[in-house]
Design an enzyme around this catalytic site. Sequence first.
Site, PDB file in Angstrom:
ATOM      1  N   HIS A   1       0.817  -1.219   0.000  1.00 32.12           N
ATOM      2  CA  HIS A   1       0.000   0.000   0.000  1.00 32.12           C
ATOM      3  C   HIS A   1       0.849   1.266   0.000  1.00 32.12           C
ATOM      4  CE1 HIS A   1       0.005   0.004   4.571  1.00 32.12           C
ATOM      5  NE2 HIS A   1      -0.065   1.298   4.381  1.00 32.12           N
TER       6      HIS A   1
ATOM      7  N   ASP B   1       1.197  -7.700   2.446  1.00 32.04           N
ATOM      8  CA  ASP B   1       1.261  -6.271   2.110  1.00 32.04           C
ATOM      9  C   ASP B   1       2.711  -5.794   1.936  1.00 32.04           C
ATOM     10  OD1 ASP B   1       0.850  -3.562   1.802  1.00 32.04           O
ATOM     11  OD2 ASP B   1      -0.514  -3.373   3.496  1.00 32.04           O
TER      12      ASP B   1
ATOM     13  N   SER C   1       3.943   2.329   8.432  1.00 30.63           N
ATOM     14  CA  SER C   1       3.750   1.303   7.417  1.00 30.63           C
ATOM     15  C   SER C   1       5.042   1.108   6.648  1.00 30.63           C
ATOM     16  CB  SER C   1       2.645   1.707   6.455  1.00 30.63           C
ATOM     17  OG  SER C   1       1.418   1.352   7.011  1.00 30.63           O
TER      18      SER C   1
HETATM   19  N1  ARG Z   1      -4.982   0.861   7.685  1.00 36.05           N
HETATM   20  C1  ARG Z   1      -3.684   0.848   7.085  1.00 36.05           C
HETATM   21  C2  ARG Z   1      -2.950   2.167   7.351  1.00 36.05           C
HETATM   22  O1  ARG Z   1      -3.379   3.228   7.502  1.00 36.05           O
HETATM   23  C3  ARG Z   1      -3.631   0.427   5.665  1.00 36.05           C
HETATM   24  C4  ARG Z   1      -4.333   1.296   4.658  1.00 36.05           C
HETATM   25  C5  ARG Z   1      -4.269   0.784   3.249  1.00 36.05           C
HETATM   26  N2  ARG Z   1      -5.142  -0.367   3.000  1.00 36.05           N
HETATM   27  C6  ARG Z   1      -6.467  -0.283   2.672  1.00 36.05           C
HETATM   28  N3  ARG Z   1      -7.168  -1.365   2.506  1.00 36.05           N
HETATM   29  N4  ARG Z   1      -7.070   0.876   2.487  1.00 36.05           N
HETATM   30  O2  ARG Z   1      -3.020   3.202   6.997  1.00 36.05           O
HETATM   31  N1  ASP Z   2      -1.486   1.573   7.978  1.00 32.39           N
HETATM   32  C1  ASP Z   2      -0.720   2.648   8.606  1.00 32.39           C
HETATM   33  C2  ASP Z   2       0.257   3.269   7.608  1.00 32.39           C
HETATM   34  O1  ASP Z   2      -0.008   3.269   6.432  1.00 32.39           O
HETATM   35  C3  ASP Z   2      -0.051   2.181   9.834  1.00 32.39           C
HETATM   36  C4  ASP Z   2      -0.931   2.354  11.049  1.00 32.39           C
HETATM   37  O2  ASP Z   2      -1.684   3.332  11.101  1.00 32.39           O
HETATM   38  O3  ASP Z   2      -0.816   1.529  11.948  1.00 32.39           O
HETATM   39  O4  ASP Z   2       1.230   3.887   7.961  1.00 32.39           O
END
Ligand code: ARG
Ligand code: ASP
Length: 722
Positions: free
Chosen positions: A88, A224, A656
Amino acid sequence: MLQRIVKPLLVLALLALTQYSYATEGMWLPQLLSGLNEKEMKGMGMKISAADIYNINKGSLKDAIVSFGGFCTAEVISTQGLLLTNHHCGYGVIQKHSSLQNNFLENGFWAKTAVEELPNPGLFATFIVRIDDVTKAALQDVQPGMTEKERQSAIDKRLHEIRQNARKESWQETMIKPMFEGNQYFLFVTETYRDVRLVGAPPSSIGKFGSDTDNWVWPRHTGDFSMFRIYAGKDGRPAPYSKDNVPLKPKHALPISMKGVKQNDFTMVLGFPGRTNEYLPSEAVKQTVEVTDAAKVEMRDAALKIMDSYMRKDPQIKIQYAAKYASTANYWKKWMGEMQGVKQTNGIARKQQYEATYRQLLAGNPTWQQQYGGVLDSLNSLYRQIQPYAQTRDYYSELVGNVELFTVSDKLLNFLSDARQKGEGQYETLRSQFLESMAPFYQNYNATVDKDICVSLLALYAQGVPARFSGNEYNQIWQVSNKDSRALANQLYAASALTSMDKLKALLQQPLNAVVAQVWKDPAAGMAIALRNGFVENVSKPLNELQLGINKLQRTYMQAQIDVMGSKKRFYPDANSTLRVTYGKADGYTPRDGVRYDFYTYLDGVMEKYIPGDYEFDVPARLIELYKKKDYGQYGVNGKMPVCFIASNHTTGGNSGSPALNANGHLIGLNFDRTWEGTMSDINYDPSICRNIMVDIRYVLFIVDKFAGCTRLIDEMNLVKK
Ligand code: ARG
Ligand code: ASP
């Protein structure tokens, strides 16, 4: 703080410390570990020393960690500059290289040789060379009676000087960041490489497996990851892209552990966390979860429901709205988790308890009394005052952010004011540039969906925002439409020239003055202007003034907490996109009564979630085949393929792509998310439910090697098997 306490008191102090901070809470500055954390880290099982993590005289762990494009973290995993980060994080770049014929998002991408590695203009990787505390020099001109403005300019002058005089090589850069709300300042000497090439990525059915449904969720089964390579000039220094550049020889490359993780094993995550607010008063935490999070969730809830209903009916809309849906849903879901987590762990009551102790200690010390007496009360009072403005800000930004007709109106208005400034002579060029920049937007735009979103959000905005804040122009429009958001939206979308690319083109065919005249009459642009004017006239100014006051008091309250509560709690600066170390233990958790989550997932779980043809839960045929044959090569354990695991490392957005390391500083996983119940860690870390989610490094290697056959990459890594 600890160093100043005399020996016999140490034991008592350590006991007391556990009262308001938890071993696994904290995003620590790497250069301060030896004083603050090393002992505890070793107690938790770490086998290396603080100097192995941060060392300015020889290669150390920090020399393998980069800020990836400023929004994620990545790490060097071979002596040839191979970088590992999340799928991502690489998503935008992978998308840019994709076409209908070569859809790398869908099918994955693997450079079979170095020549096939793809350059990415604009992408960079920044190493941290050195971190110095420059607080004294930065604050030397600050006087007690200064206004915030005077204070800032006195500091800025010194910061400029400090950067000018910083010891560094010609190809290095400097950056100074305030810590602890501006009570301390740190200088970072950095090295930024701008030739970063795409090396490999799995298909989205692995790299984004589970997509939005599984986002922020445990148990998780997502691979990921994506891989890049840093290229340098022949001298090893940063150089702009050139085909003559060579793979970077890093000061340190992470060895990769093949041994996996056991329950309660020490884990450590190095990376660039973006933003946290751990030192707010309970009043502010309450406001965050009960008022501002709630407003944002309410607006996004409505927008997402509408998008979803259309996406389910229409495959074209599904493609157009997939990315928008994902980005709107990401923080929507995070805020809901935050609201729930604070409630579930009694976060507000616990903050209040902490404040009671603070007040008690403060009352018993005349010096503190004089310095900090009344600060917390004044801060609370400002938070109460800012509440209606902050709530309106969030309603406003969610409205103009989610109704694309308003977003595009603002873009057009900015373009026109720019064009008028530059004059008729340049209009032709500016117009074609603008139209070109708008094409991708309209490709993914559907006015019917947008109108429905507008109907819902206008109604919620009217309900949520007091008339005294929304402004006369808006109030008039709203009255004239009889407070009927459906009728109002019908009118906006029927008459506006901004609902399609064709209409926009036709509008811009005219000479500049005619365009301006017509846009002034365009109801959508008119509405966007009315909303903006209402906000600017009635909200921005008091909001900004209150915020300045809050910032000042938060700074004082921060120092007060450090002084008053220093014997009961260790303090780390809030995340601010600088390099941090966080450590914890591999462990499951209890999300709610009667439910216990394990800390590991396996490929079996991927197959349990498998829905053939589904856009979130499809599984590539090749992966199914490997699963059926249990053909995991050297990467499986006891006939099973590990996929993801969780631990109590304190992470946030920006972490991330961060490496998860074991007690020896070897790579065991790749951080990419947190569990939903624990997303409140940004304002209220609690070790009982806060967990970060990582892909097991063996799953990454298995995909690279067995699934994609890109064994050349495995060959350049240092795999530690025993
Ligand atoms: N929650 C994770 C982080 O903030 C991954 C976000 C990307 N993945 C998604 N399915 N939108 O940011
Ligand atoms: N998914 C998040 C990122 O993209 C990581 C988090 O918020 O734990 O940095």
